[in-house]
Design a protein around this motif. Structure first.
Motif, mmCIF file in Angstrom:
data_model
loop_
_atom_site.group_PDB
_atom_site.id
_atom_site.type_symbol
_atom_site.label_atom_id
_atom_site.label_comp_id
_atom_site.label_asym_id
_atom_site.label_seq_id
_atom_site.Cartn_x
_atom_site.Cartn_y
_atom_site.Cartn_z
ATOM 1 N N HIS A 79 -7.419 -2.353 8.357
ATOM 2 C CA HIS A 79 -6.877 -2.148 7.010
ATOM 3 C C HIS A 79 -5.909 -3.291 6.717
ATOM 4 C CE1 HIS A 79 -5.805 -0.160 3.380
ATOM 5 N NE2 HIS A 79 -4.632 0.283 3.774
ATOM 6 N N LEU A 80 -6.239 -4.038 5.659
ATOM 7 C CA LEU A 80 -5.393 -5.177 5.290
ATOM 8 C C LEU A 80 -4.483 -4.763 4.141
ATOM 9 C CD1 LEU A 80 -7.492 -6.573 7.058
ATOM 10 C CD2 LEU A 80 -7.756 -8.328 5.308
ATOM 11 N N VAL A 81 -3.204 -4.997 4.310
ATOM 12 C CA VAL A 81 -2.246 -4.647 3.261
ATOM 13 C C VAL A 81 -1.710 -5.946 2.654
ATOM 14 C CG1 VAL A 81 -0.143 -3.387 2.687
ATOM 15 C CG2 VAL A 81 -1.643 -2.545 4.527
ATOM 16 N N PHE A 82 -2.126 -6.188 1.420
ATOM 17 C CA PHE A 82 -1.694 -7.395 0.717
ATOM 18 C C PHE A 82 -0.318 -7.136 0.124
ATOM 19 C CE2 PHE A 82 -5.486 -10.181 0.461
ATOM 20 C CZ PHE A 82 -6.394 -9.349 1.092
ATOM 21 N N CYS A 83 0.647 -7.914 0.562
ATOM 22 C CA CYS A 83 2.018 -7.740 0.084
ATOM 23 C C CYS A 83 2.429 -8.952 -0.741
ATOM 24 C CB CYS A 83 2.982 -7.632 1.261
ATOM 25 S SG CYS A 83 2.606 -6.279 2.395
ATOM 26 N N ARG A 124 -1.424 4.171 13.324
ATOM 27 C CA ARG A 124 -0.786 3.610 12.123
ATOM 28 C C ARG A 124 -1.641 3.870 10.882
ATOM 29 N NH1 ARG A 124 2.623 -1.964 12.178
ATOM 30 N NH2 ARG A 124 4.368 -0.650 12.705
ATOM 31 N N LYS A 125 -2.944 3.714 11.013
ATOM 32 C CA LYS A 125 -3.835 3.975 9.877
ATOM 33 C C LYS A 125 -3.732 5.452 9.476
ATOM 34 C CE LYS A 125 -7.401 1.897 11.902
ATOM 35 N NZ LYS A 125 -8.803 1.598 12.171
ATOM 36 N N GLU A 126 -3.658 6.315 10.480
ATOM 37 C CA GLU A 126 -3.526 7.756 10.220
ATOM 38 C C GLU A 126 -2.247 8.041 9.435
ATOM 39 O OE1 GLU A 126 -5.142 11.257 10.115
ATOM 40 O OE2 GLU A 126 -6.091 9.864 11.519
ATOM 41 N N ARG A 127 -1.178 7.359 9.790
ATOM 42 C CA ARG A 127 0.094 7.580 9.102
ATOM 43 C C ARG A 127 0.043 7.096 7.655
ATOM 44 N NH1 ARG A 127 4.879 5.131 11.979
ATOM 45 N NH2 ARG A 127 6.037 6.405 10.513
ATOM 46 N N LEU A 128 -0.872 6.173 7.375
ATOM 47 C CA LEU A 128 -0.973 5.651 6.008
ATOM 48 C C LEU A 128 -1.849 6.521 5.103
ATOM 49 C CD1 LEU A 128 -1.353 1.808 6.661
ATOM 50 C CD2 LEU A 128 0.634 2.984 5.680
ATOM 51 N N LEU A 129 -2.533 7.486 5.698
ATOM 52 C CA LEU A 129 -3.500 8.271 4.916
ATOM 53 C C LEU A 129 -2.842 8.955 3.709
ATOM 54 C CD1 LEU A 129 -6.415 9.281 4.639
ATOM 55 C CD2 LEU A 129 -5.820 11.178 6.167
ATOM 56 N N ALA A 130 -1.760 9.675 3.965
ATOM 57 C CA ALA A 130 -1.091 10.385 2.868
ATOM 58 C C ALA A 130 -0.531 9.402 1.841
ATOM 59 C CB ALA A 130 0.013 11.274 3.411
ATOM 60 N N ALA A 131 -0.204 8.198 2.295
ATOM 61 C CA ALA A 131 0.340 7.172 1.395
ATOM 62 C C ALA A 131 -0.776 6.436 0.659
ATOM 63 C CB ALA A 131 1.184 6.181 2.193
ATOM 64 N N SER A 132 -2.011 6.855 0.911
ATOM 65 C CA SER A 132 -3.185 6.202 0.309
ATOM 66 C C SER A 132 -4.009 7.218 -0.479
ATOM 67 C CB SER A 132 -4.060 5.556 1.392
ATOM 68 O OG SER A 132 -3.308 4.784 2.278
ATOM 69 N N VAL A 191 0.663 4.165 -2.238
ATOM 70 C CA VAL A 191 2.025 4.374 -2.743
ATOM 71 C C VAL A 191 2.914 3.327 -2.071
ATOM 72 C CG1 VAL A 191 3.904 6.026 -3.032
ATOM 73 C CG2 VAL A 191 1.528 6.844 -2.948
ATOM 74 N N PRO A 192 3.281 2.288 -2.822
ATOM 75 C CA PRO A 192 3.976 1.155 -2.191
ATOM 76 C C PRO A 192 5.234 1.562 -1.417
ATOM 77 C CG PRO A 192 3.269 0.564 -4.399
ATOM 78 C CD PRO A 192 2.977 2.025 -4.243
ATOM 79 N N ALA A 193 6.026 2.464 -1.985
ATOM 80 C CA ALA A 193 7.289 2.833 -1.306
ATOM 81 C C ALA A 193 6.991 3.494 0.041
ATOM 82 C CB ALA A 193 8.105 3.753 -2.197
ATOM 83 N N THR A 197 1.042 -4.189 -2.256
ATOM 84 C CA THR A 197 0.470 -4.287 -3.600
ATOM 85 C C THR A 197 -0.931 -3.701 -3.668
ATOM 86 O OG1 THR A 197 1.836 -6.206 -4.121
ATOM 87 C CG2 THR A 197 -0.228 -5.981 -5.355
ATOM 88 N N VAL A 198 -1.752 -4.060 -2.723
ATOM 89 C CA VAL A 198 -3.137 -3.579 -2.727
ATOM 90 C C VAL A 198 -3.669 -3.661 -1.291
ATOM 91 C CG1 VAL A 198 -4.086 -5.863 -3.359
ATOM 92 C CG2 VAL A 198 -5.369 -3.800 -3.945
#
Ligand code: FMN
Length: 203
Positions: free
Chosen positions: A76-80, A56-64, A158-160, A175-176
């Motif tokens: 990795h904490l995703v504050f929503c 899952r973290k790997e999938r978020l790389l491009a979105a980060s 990238v939130p979306a 958000t962050v």
């Protein structure tokens, strides 16, 4: 460590040792520090997704923005921001009554809160919830240092894309991020503006 020592020692870690996972008790302790963050009217309009799964973290790389903190960190904490506020107000009512607060006082207070919320348009509602999330983020940043590990706050997401990858409902707006783990880099010298640039009208 005193709080003063914590804020001076904390820094935004740019890389983590991927082989070093945070022990569960440290993660729990960090989440408690975050949970105790104050929010306006105590509405608590945020939720944090905690991601330890490597894929899952790997999938978020491009979105980060391809920032390697996301994949090298332990958690990795995703504050929503949570913009579904009405159920939160209801929940606050239940908690307040269960805590023994007088019903009339609770109703009066929550009436004011409902009025405040009702006056917000969608953008204001999101901005308000996000502001509360940032306070929790600050607890998390300093909390990590206090607990003996490192973290990197990450607005470079990238939130979306996060929403899609994580399958989040529309009401939870990424958000962050806060990448947490054991850093492999060193703190850089603190670059801060002077007191006179930051504070005014002081005695
Ligand atoms: C809200 C916020 C978002 C940030 N986003 C990122 C980020 O996406 N990537 C990154 O490497 N650093 C990020 N930073 C770290 C800042 O660049 C860093 O805090 C600042 O340069 C001061 O350095 P220090 O935290 O090491 O004292 C962020 C910091 C904050 C507070």
């Amino acid at each position: 460590m005193t709080f003063d020592e914590i804020v001076r020692a904390r820094y935004a870690a740019k890389s983590f040792d991927p082989a070093k996972t945070l022990p569960p008790d440290k993660v729990d302790a960090l989440l408690e520090v975050i949970r105790y963050a104050p929010t306006s009217f105590n509405v608590q309009p945020w939720r944090v997704m905690v991601i330890a799964d490597a894929e899952r973290k790997e999938r978020l790389l491009a979105a980060s923005w391809n920032q390697p903190q996301v994949t090298s960190c332990s958690h990795h904490l995703v504050f929503c921001a949570n913009v579904d506020l009405d159920p939160l107000v209801q929940r606050l009512k239940e908690r307040s009554l269960a805590a023994g607060l007088p019903a009339a006082k609770v109703e009066g207070f929550l009436g004011m809160v409902r009025g405040f919320i009702a006056a917000l348009d969608d953008r204001e509602r999101l901005a308000w919830a996000q502001r509360q999330a940032y306070i929790a983020l600050a607890n998390g940043m300093n909390g990590a240092t206090a607990l003996g590990f490192d973290a990197c706050p990450m607005e470079g997401i990238v939130p979306a894309m996060y929403s899609e990858i994580l399958g989040l409902p529309e009401t939870l707006v990424p958000t962050v991020g806060l990448a947490c783990g054991y850093a492999t880099d060193e703190p850089r010298p603190k670059l801060r503006f002077t007191r006179d640039e930051m504070f005014f009208e002081r005695v």
